[in-house]
Design a protein around this motif. Structure first.
Motif, PDB file in Angstrom:
ATOM      1  N   SER A  22       0.828  -1.210   0.000  1.00 15.50           N
ATOM      2  CA  SER A  22       0.000   0.000   0.000  1.00 15.50           C
ATOM      3  C   SER A  22       0.859   1.255   0.000  1.00 15.50           C
ATOM      4  O   SER A  22       0.579   2.218  -0.733  1.00 15.50           O
ATOM      5  CB  SER A  22      -0.916   0.016   1.232  1.00 15.50           C
ATOM      6  N   ILE A  26       0.947   4.194  -2.792  1.00 19.96           N
ATOM      7  CA  ILE A  26       0.697   5.592  -2.419  1.00 19.96           C
ATOM      8  C   ILE A  26       1.839   6.487  -2.893  1.00 19.96           C
ATOM      9  O   ILE A  26       1.607   7.588  -3.415  1.00 19.96           O
ATOM     10  CB  ILE A  26       0.508   5.707  -0.890  1.00 19.96           C
ATOM     11  N   ALA A 167      -9.300   3.667   4.374  1.00 22.61           N
ATOM     12  CA  ALA A 167      -9.236   2.725   3.253  1.00 22.61           C
ATOM     13  C   ALA A 167      -9.864   3.322   1.999  1.00 22.61           C
ATOM     14  O   ALA A 167      -9.362   3.121   0.887  1.00 22.61           O
ATOM     15  CB  ALA A 167      -9.945   1.424   3.630  1.00 22.61           C
ATOM     16  N   HIS A 170      -7.525   5.787   0.599  1.00 27.16           N
ATOM     17  CA  HIS A 170      -6.463   4.964   0.006  1.00 27.16           C
ATOM     18  C   HIS A 170      -6.875   4.488  -1.384  1.00 27.16           C
ATOM     19  O   HIS A 170      -6.129   4.637  -2.363  1.00 27.16           O
ATOM     20  CB  HIS A 170      -6.210   3.787   0.959  1.00 27.16           C
ATOM     21  N   ASP A 171      -8.097   3.950  -1.512  1.00 26.31           N
ATOM     22  CA  ASP A 171      -8.571   3.422  -2.795  1.00 26.31           C
ATOM     23  C   ASP A 171      -8.736   4.534  -3.832  1.00 26.31           C
ATOM     24  O   ASP A 171      -8.292   4.400  -4.976  1.00 26.31           O
ATOM     25  CB  ASP A 171      -9.916   2.704  -2.608  1.00 26.31           C
ATOM     26  N   ILE A 174      -5.181   6.210  -4.823  1.00 26.84           N
ATOM     27  CA  ILE A 174      -4.330   5.354  -5.658  1.00 26.84           C
ATOM     28  C   ILE A 174      -4.920   5.231  -7.060  1.00 26.84           C
ATOM     29  O   ILE A 174      -4.194   5.296  -8.061  1.00 26.84           O
ATOM     30  CB  ILE A 174      -4.149   3.969  -5.008  1.00 26.84           C
ATOM     31  N   SER A 278      -7.604  -3.479  -0.358  1.00 28.09           N
ATOM     32  CA  SER A 278      -7.647  -2.719   0.893  1.00 28.09           C
ATOM     33  C   SER A 278      -8.615  -3.332   1.902  1.00 28.09           C
ATOM     34  O   SER A 278      -8.325  -3.380   3.099  1.00 28.09           O
ATOM     35  CB  SER A 278      -8.017  -1.258   0.620  1.00 28.09           C
TER      36      SER A 278
END
Length: 304
Positions: A22, A26, A167, A170-171, A174, A278
Motif C-alpha cells: 500500500s 501511495i 481505506a 487509500h482506494d 491510488i 484494501s
C-alpha cells in the motif's frame, strides 16, 4: 459457488507485507500527482464551447475521428440531433474566433459535401472550473463524514469508521494517481467513477467488519488475531465473487463502451482491484494492529 472451501490464510501475520504494498502504491500515486501532474479536462480547466449544424445527417464517430487527427486537441462531443453537434475544447492559447475557425476547417475538410453552420461559440471560464472542483471536494468530504458517523454508530467505535474512511481515501487516491500516471484526462466522469469505487469498497469493508464483530462474540476463547483471520477467510469467497462481477462489468464498459465512457470503465476496473485489496489485506489487519497496540499499552499500564 465457493472458490475457497476451507481457506486458512494468515492475513494478520502478513499484514506488514500488505502495508508495504500500500505504501509503495501511495508513493507512486504521489509522484504521479505532484511530479507529472494531472491533465484536467474542460470541466475543471475551462475551455471553448462550439455548436455546429449540418444540412444532412452526420455520424459522431466520423467527427470524433476527424478531430482526433489534430495533435494536442482535447475535446468532448455532444449530439444535438441527427444534424447538430456541440464540441467542447480544452482552453488553449488561441482566441475563441481562432479556435472556432480551426475546428470549422477540420469539419469542412472531413465533410466537404456538407454545408456547416456555426450556431454559437462560448468561452467556459476558469470560474466554472473552480466551482466544479469545489463541488467535487464537497462530495467526497460529505461522503467520508457520513461513512465515519454510520460505521462508528454501527460498530460502537469511531476507530472502525476512521479505518474504513482511511481505506476509502487509500482506494480513491491510488486510483486517481494511476489514472494520472497513465495520462488519462481528469474530468467529472472520473469523479463519478471514484465515488462508485468508494461505494463498492465500503460495502466490502462493512461486511468484513460485521463478520469480525460477530466472531468476537462467538469465538470468545480465540485470540484476537485468530478471530480476525477466521473472519477474513470466512468472507473471502464472497469478496472475490463480488469483485470479479464488478471487474467483468467494468471490462465490458472499457472494451465495448466507446471512447466516451472507456476511462470510466478503466477507473472502475483499477479501483475495484485496489478496493478488494484494501478491504481484505489492509482494513482488518490495520484495525488489528491498532487494537493490539492499544491492548499492549493497557497491559503495560496495569503492570505499573
Amino acid at each position: 459457488m465457493q472458490f475457497f472451501k476451507t481457506p486458512k490464510i494468515d492475513f494478520v501475520g502478513k499484514r506488514f507485507v500488505s502495508f508495504t504494498i500500500s505504501i509503495i502504491l501511495i508513493i507512486v500515486s504521489l509522484c504521479a500527482v505532484f511530479v507529472k501532474g494531472p491533465d484536467y479536462g474542460i470541466d475543471f480547466s475551462g475551455g471553448i464551447l462550439m455548436q455546429f449544424s449540418f444540412d444532412k445527417e452526420i455520424q459522431m464517430d466520423s467527427i470524433r475521428q476527424g478531430l482526433s487527427e489534430q495533435k494536442d486537441l482535447n475535446f468532448e462531443l455532444q449530439s444535438t440531433g441527427k444534424q447538430g453537434i456541440i464540441i467542447r475544447v480544452k482552453k488553449t492559447d488561441k482566441t475563441q474566433d481562432e479556435m472556432a475557425e480551426s475546428i470549422l476547417s477540420v469539419l469542412q475538410s472531413k465533410f466537404a459535401d456538407a454545408q456547416i453552420t456555426t450556431d454559437r461559440v462560448e468561452y467556459v471560464g476558469p470560474a466554472v472550473g473552480k466551482h466544479l472542483t469545489k463541488q467535487a471536494m464537497y462530495a467526497f468530504t460529505f461522503v467520508f463524514l457520513g461513512i465515519i458517523v454510520y460505521v462508528a454508530f454501527r460498530f460502537k467505535s469511531p476507530l472502525w469508521g476512521v479505518v474504513g474512511v482511511l481505506a476509502l481515501i487509500h482506494d480513491a487516491f491510488i486510483t486517481f494517481g494511476l489514472m494520472v500516471l497513465m495520462g488519462k484526462q481528469i474530468d467529472l466522469t472520473l469523479v463519478a467513477a471514484l465515488l462508485t469505487i468508494v461505494g463498492y469498497s465500503i460495502n466490502n469493508t462493512i461486511v468484513l467488519f460485521d463478520r469480525i464483530r460477530e466472531n468476537l462474540r462467538l469465538l470468545a476463547k480465540e485470540s484476537f488475531a485468530g478471530t480476525v483471520n477466521i473472519s477474513i477467510n470466512g468472507v473471502l469467497g464472497r469478496s472475490v465473487i463480488t469483485s470479479l462481477t464488478v471487474a467483468f462489468v467494468s471490462l465490458i464498459i472499457l472494451l465495448l463502451g466507446g471512447e466516451v465512457i472507456c476511462d470510466f470503465g478503466l477507473a472502475l476496473f483499477i479501483g475495484n482491484i485496489i478496493g478488494f485489496f484494501s478491504s481484505v489485506f489492509v482494513c482488518a489487519p490495520l484495525n488489528y494492529e491498532w487494537e493490539k497496540r492499544k491492548r499492549d499499552r493497557y497491559k503495560k499500564n496495569l503492570r505499573k
